[in-house]
Write a protein that holds these residues in place. Structure first.
Motif, PDB file in Angstrom:
ATOM      1  N   GLN A   1       9.655   5.362   7.646  1.00  0.00           N
ATOM      2  CA  GLN A   1       9.296   6.114   8.541  1.00  0.00           C
ATOM      3  C   GLN A   1       9.658   7.622   8.698  1.00  0.00           C
ATOM      4  O   GLN A   1       8.919   8.482   9.265  1.00  0.00           O
ATOM      5  N   GLN A   2      10.954   7.983   8.364  1.00  0.00           N
ATOM      6  CA  GLN A   2      11.429   9.130   8.101  1.00  0.00           C
ATOM      7  C   GLN A   2      10.490  10.130   7.165  1.00  0.00           C
ATOM      8  O   GLN A   2      10.276  11.241   7.482  1.00  0.00           O
ATOM      9  N   ILE A   3      10.052   9.464   6.096  1.00  0.00           N
ATOM     10  CA  ILE A   3       9.309  10.135   5.058  1.00  0.00           C
ATOM     11  C   ILE A   3       7.803  10.560   5.842  1.00  0.00           C
ATOM     12  O   ILE A   3       7.223  11.342   5.545  1.00  0.00           O
ATOM     13  N   GLU A   4       7.405   9.656   6.477  1.00  0.00           N
ATOM     14  CA  GLU A   4       6.027   9.644   7.102  1.00  0.00           C
ATOM     15  C   GLU A   4       6.045  10.802   8.040  1.00  0.00           C
ATOM     16  O   GLU A   4       5.120  11.539   8.408  1.00  0.00           O
ATOM     17  N   THR A   5       7.374  10.831   9.009  1.00  0.00           N
ATOM     18  CA  THR A   5       7.583  12.084   9.853  1.00  0.00           C
ATOM     19  C   THR A   5       7.598  13.298   9.150  1.00  0.00           C
ATOM     20  O   THR A   5       7.007  14.214   9.613  1.00  0.00           O
ATOM     21  N   LEU A   6       8.070  13.355   8.064  1.00  0.00           N
ATOM     22  CA  LEU A   6       8.308  14.670   7.203  1.00  0.00           C
ATOM     23  C   LEU A   6       6.918  15.023   6.787  1.00  0.00           C
ATOM     24  O   LEU A   6       6.317  16.358   6.726  1.00  0.00           O
ATOM     25  N   LEU A   7       6.009  14.234   6.130  1.00  0.00           N
ATOM     26  CA  LEU A   7       4.894  14.520   5.519  1.00  0.00           C
ATOM     27  C   LEU A   7       3.733  14.540   6.306  1.00  0.00           C
ATOM     28  O   LEU A   7       2.779  15.424   5.877  1.00  0.00           O
ATOM     29  N   GLY A   8       3.794  13.757   7.444  1.00  0.00           N
ATOM     30  CA  GLY A   8       2.352  14.025   8.457  1.00  0.00           C
ATOM     31  C   GLY A   8       1.352  13.047   7.737  1.00  0.00           C
ATOM     32  O   GLY A   8       1.385  11.937   7.048  1.00  0.00           O
ATOM     33  N   LYS A   9       0.136  13.187   8.245  1.00  0.00           N
ATOM     34  CA  LYS A   9      -1.023  12.268   7.887  1.00  0.00           C
ATOM     35  C   LYS A   9      -1.575  12.582   6.602  1.00  0.00           C
ATOM     36  O   LYS A   9      -2.630  11.917   6.309  1.00  0.00           O
ATOM     37  N   ASP A  10      -1.183  13.470   5.869  1.00  0.00           N
ATOM     38  CA  ASP A  10      -1.760  13.672   4.550  1.00  0.00           C
ATOM     39  C   ASP A  10      -1.593  12.957   3.318  1.00  0.00           C
ATOM     40  O   ASP A  10      -1.974  12.796   2.296  1.00  0.00           O
ATOM     41  N   TYR A  11      -0.526  11.848   3.830  1.00  0.00           N
ATOM     42  CA  TYR A  11       0.068  11.076   2.643  1.00  0.00           C
ATOM     43  C   TYR A  11       0.187   9.904   3.327  1.00  0.00           C
ATOM     44  O   TYR A  11       0.549   9.696   4.333  1.00  0.00           O
ATOM     45  N   LYS A  12       0.003   8.792   2.274  1.00  0.00           N
ATOM     46  CA  LYS A  12       0.230   7.108   2.521  1.00  0.00           C
ATOM     47  C   LYS A  12       1.661   6.961   2.240  1.00  0.00           C
ATOM     48  O   LYS A  12       1.987   7.404   0.976  1.00  0.00           O
ATOM     49  N   VAL A  13       2.428   6.585   2.782  1.00  0.00           N
ATOM     50  CA  VAL A  13       3.924   6.105   2.625  1.00  0.00           C
ATOM     51  C   VAL A  13       3.918   4.704   2.596  1.00  0.00           C
ATOM     52  O   VAL A  13       4.034   3.803   3.903  1.00  0.00           O
ATOM     53  N   LEU A  14       4.142   3.850   1.412  1.00  0.00           N
ATOM     54  CA  LEU A  14       4.162   2.329   1.354  1.00  0.00           C
ATOM     55  C   LEU A  14       5.383   1.748   0.742  1.00  0.00           C
ATOM     56  O   LEU A  14       5.991   2.347  -0.360  1.00  0.00           O
ATOM     57  N   THR A  15       6.082   0.730   1.396  1.00  0.00           N
ATOM     58  CA  THR A  15       7.040   0.001   1.014  1.00  0.00           C
ATOM     59  C   THR A  15       6.671  -0.841  -0.368  1.00  0.00           C
ATOM     60  O   THR A  15       5.616  -0.932  -0.393  1.00  0.00           O
ATOM     61  N   ARG A  16       7.505  -1.460  -0.905  1.00  0.00           N
ATOM     62  CA  ARG A  16       7.281  -2.603  -1.787  1.00  0.00           C
ATOM     63  C   ARG A  16       6.538  -3.456  -1.508  1.00  0.00           C
ATOM     64  O   ARG A  16       5.419  -4.025  -2.057  1.00  0.00           O
ATOM     65  N   TYR A  17       6.771  -3.973  -0.335  1.00  0.00           N
ATOM     66  CA  TYR A  17       6.071  -4.997   0.416  1.00  0.00           C
ATOM     67  C   TYR A  17       4.511  -4.690   0.678  1.00  0.00           C
ATOM     68  O   TYR A  17       3.568  -5.503   0.244  1.00  0.00           O
ATOM     69  N   GLN A  18       4.367  -3.443   1.300  1.00  0.00           N
ATOM     70  CA  GLN A  18       3.231  -2.938   1.571  1.00  0.00           C
ATOM     71  C   GLN A  18       2.313  -2.768   0.562  1.00  0.00           C
ATOM     72  O   GLN A  18       1.020  -2.716   0.428  1.00  0.00           O
ATOM     73  N   GLN A  19       2.889  -2.452  -0.772  1.00  0.00           N
ATOM     74  CA  GLN A  19       2.022  -1.980  -1.934  1.00  0.00           C
ATOM     75  C   GLN A  19       1.334  -3.193  -2.432  1.00  0.00           C
ATOM     76  O   GLN A  19       0.252  -3.178  -3.028  1.00  0.00           O
ATOM     77  N   LYS A  20       2.083  -4.411  -2.033  1.00  0.00           N
ATOM     78  CA  LYS A  20       1.429  -5.620  -2.505  1.00  0.00           C
ATOM     79  C   LYS A  20       1.170  -6.614  -1.140  1.00  0.00           C
ATOM     80  O   LYS A  20       1.402  -7.831  -1.306  1.00  0.00           O
ATOM     81  N   GLU A  21       0.803  -6.166  -0.164  1.00  0.00           N
ATOM     82  CA  GLU A  21       0.840  -6.805   1.083  1.00  0.00           C
ATOM     83  C   GLU A  21       0.088  -8.125   1.103  1.00  0.00           C
ATOM     84  O   GLU A  21       0.149  -9.036   1.586  1.00  0.00           O
ATOM     85  N   SER A  22      -1.453  -7.794   0.683  1.00  0.00           N
ATOM     86  CA  SER A  22      -2.303  -9.119   0.771  1.00  0.00           C
ATOM     87  C   SER A  22      -1.632 -10.049  -0.252  1.00  0.00           C
ATOM     88  O   SER A  22      -2.135 -11.183   0.108  1.00  0.00           O
ATOM     89  N   PHE A  23      -0.929  -9.710  -1.307  1.00  0.00           N
ATOM     90  CA  PHE A  23      -0.669 -10.783  -2.211  1.00  0.00           C
ATOM     91  C   PHE A  23       0.360 -11.679  -1.556  1.00  0.00           C
ATOM     92  O   PHE A  23       0.400 -12.936  -1.497  1.00  0.00           O
ATOM     93  N   TYR A  24       1.298 -11.101  -0.905  1.00  0.00           N
ATOM     94  CA  TYR A  24       2.622 -11.698  -0.283  1.00  0.00           C
ATOM     95  C   TYR A  24       1.988 -12.486   0.881  1.00  0.00           C
ATOM     96  O   TYR A  24       2.480 -13.498   1.348  1.00  0.00           O
ATOM     97  N   GLN A  25       0.980 -11.868   1.671  1.00  0.00           N
ATOM     98  CA  GLN A  25       0.344 -12.551   2.808  1.00  0.00           C
ATOM     99  C   GLN A  25      -0.210 -13.985   2.133  1.00  0.00           C
ATOM    100  O   GLN A  25      -0.316 -14.995   3.088  1.00  0.00           O
ATOM    101  N   ILE A  26      -1.151 -13.874   0.971  1.00  0.00           N
ATOM    102  CA  ILE A  26      -1.537 -15.141   0.478  1.00  0.00           C
ATOM    103  C   ILE A  26      -0.528 -16.043  -0.009  1.00  0.00           C
ATOM    104  O   ILE A  26      -0.605 -17.473   0.471  1.00  0.00           O
ATOM    105  N   MET A  27       0.593 -15.567  -0.488  1.00  0.00           N
ATOM    106  CA  MET A  27       1.842 -16.685  -0.840  1.00  0.00           C
ATOM    107  C   MET A  27       2.186 -17.339   0.387  1.00  0.00           C
ATOM    108  O   MET A  27       2.427 -18.428   0.559  1.00  0.00           O
ATOM    109  N   THR A  28       2.176 -16.531   1.622  1.00  0.00           N
ATOM    110  CA  THR A  28       2.954 -17.102   2.805  1.00  0.00           C
ATOM    111  C   THR A  28       2.062 -18.079   3.487  1.00  0.00           C
ATOM    112  O   THR A  28       2.372 -19.099   3.722  1.00  0.00           O
TER     113      THR A  28
END
Length: 407
Positions: free
Chosen positions: A243-270
């Protein structure tokens, strides 16, 4: 007298009965509940183990946070305030990456994969050197660029770090090309393999790590990168830093945590985990119907005792509570046995690895298992609810309100 129904239920369950077949049916009913409960504990623990294994593998390859352009594939390395990101509390290091598809050639053998150019700080973000199976993780020997090759890719190409043969990399050339010059359609650059790494097949079969400047020249993206990998102090929350990085960079960049990088995969596992849970829950429901026979036989056998209790002043509610709690005792007894059995087998596998995986793997040799308290609570709640519902419905059916009369 709230304890009176439980008193009679315990007497009926544990005292000697005139018909031993009821004892036998009660035991069978308890074990019919125990088996699916044990299976539920074991299967949920196995899914937890594989989930934790995958997260461990991801920590060895994916950064804690990845920053990518919101539009397009690349961004200028000077346009991203890397120094300001490093000053955010919890951020340990950051390194640029440039990824792209390429064709590799080594001693007349070819394969298709991904080039991943990383800068010299990347080893401080992701511990790739710990994955080395042959050679070392080194991307430059003096001024000579080198490659760190995935084991699957190395097998396809026949790469050996002990040989002095170059690895050629081909990528389509950007911009206008001449149809009269076939070589103008692609860029070709050479480097030597320094090591071979192994993580898991999806990564090993595709990735080849090279120096960032080598990739920038190869893809014709000078001073550009496709993402910034960020490593964090283990004591901070990745979501908070994101959230802090998103506030610094604005809307020009996507900031993803490790879980968000493979969110669909982890959701399928769940989904798979809880899909298995509901399947075993259905088995538990079917197995718990054995309580119907046990309670029905007990109600028929205790008909005279019921009439005696009614003569002494017992009402319809008390009679139903006695047999309902009888069914609950059988269900709880079987559930407790299954819970202990499943927990014991899971802990043995978790700490001693008795059940081995077939074949060979560089990572683990036994099925991964992890027991979690929340899963155990779900299992306990499941057999309590199932046993209670079936007991109540059976008793209400066998002892209708209008047929229970005082003598």
């Amino acid at each position: 007298m709230p304890r009176l129904p439980l008193f009679f239920a315990r007497r009926y369950l544990f005292s000697k009965k005139s018909h031993s077949v009821i004892n036998l049916v009660s035991i069978v009913s308890a074990f019919a509940v125990a088996i699916p409960v044990a299976a539920m504990v074991i299967l949920l623990s196995v899914f937890n183990g594989f989930e934790q294994l995958i997260k461990t593998l991801d920590r060895s390859f994916d950064p804690d946070i990845r920053i990518m352009p919101a539009r397009g594939k690349v961004f200028g390395t000077d346009s991203l305030p890397r120094e300001q990101i490093l000053r955010i509390e919890g951020v340990r290091q950051a390194a640029f990456l440039l990824e792209g598809q390429a064709v590799f050639e080594y001693r007349d053998r070819q394969a298709y994969g991904l080039v991943c150019g990383v800068d010299s700080l990347y080893r401080e973000v992701v511990p790739l050197e710990s994955l080395a199976k042959e050679g070392v993780f080194r991307l430059r020997f003096g001024e000579i660029p080198e490659a760190y090759v995935g084991q699957g890719m190395a097998y396809s190409l026949g790469v050996r770090v002990t040989l002095s043969s170059p690895l050629s990399v081909y990528v389509p050339r950007r911009g206008r090309v001449s149809p009269l010059l076939p070589y103008s359609y692609y860029n070709k650059m050479n480097l030597f393999p320094s090591g071979v790494f192994s993580l898991e097949a999806e990564v090993d079969d595709q990735y080849v790590f090279v120096p960032l400047d080598f990739a920038q020249e190869l893809f014709d993206y000078p001073q550009q990168a496709s993402s910034l990998a960020v490593s964090l102090d283990g004591r901070v929350s990745a979501s908070k830093v994101r959230q802090q990085i998103e506030t610094l960079l604005g809307k020009d960049y996507k900031v993803l945590t490790r879980y968000q990088q493979k969110e669909s995969f982890y959701q399928i596992m769940t989904y798979e985990k809880w899909g298995i849970y509901f399947i075993i829950l259905l088995v538990l429901v079917v197995a718990s119907f054995s309580l119907v026979g046990s309670l029905a036989m007990l109600i028929i056998e205790k008909r005279k005792d019921t009439q005696t209790l009614m003569t002494l002043g017992a009402d319809n509610r008390l009679i139903r509570q006695i047999f309902t709690q009888e069914g609950m005792l059988i269900s709880l007894g079987g559930g407790a046995i299954g819970l202990i059995l499943g927990l014991l087998l899971s802990l043995i596998q978790q700490y001693f690895g008795i059940l081995k995986l077939s074949g060979q793997t560089f990572l683990i040799d036994a099925y991964p298992v992890e027991v979690r308290l929340l899963d155990l609570l779900w299992v306990v709640l499941s057999f309590i609810v199932v046993g209670g519902v079936i007991s109540v419905l059976t008793v209400k059916t066998m002892i209708p309100k209008q047929k229970v009369k005082k003598l």
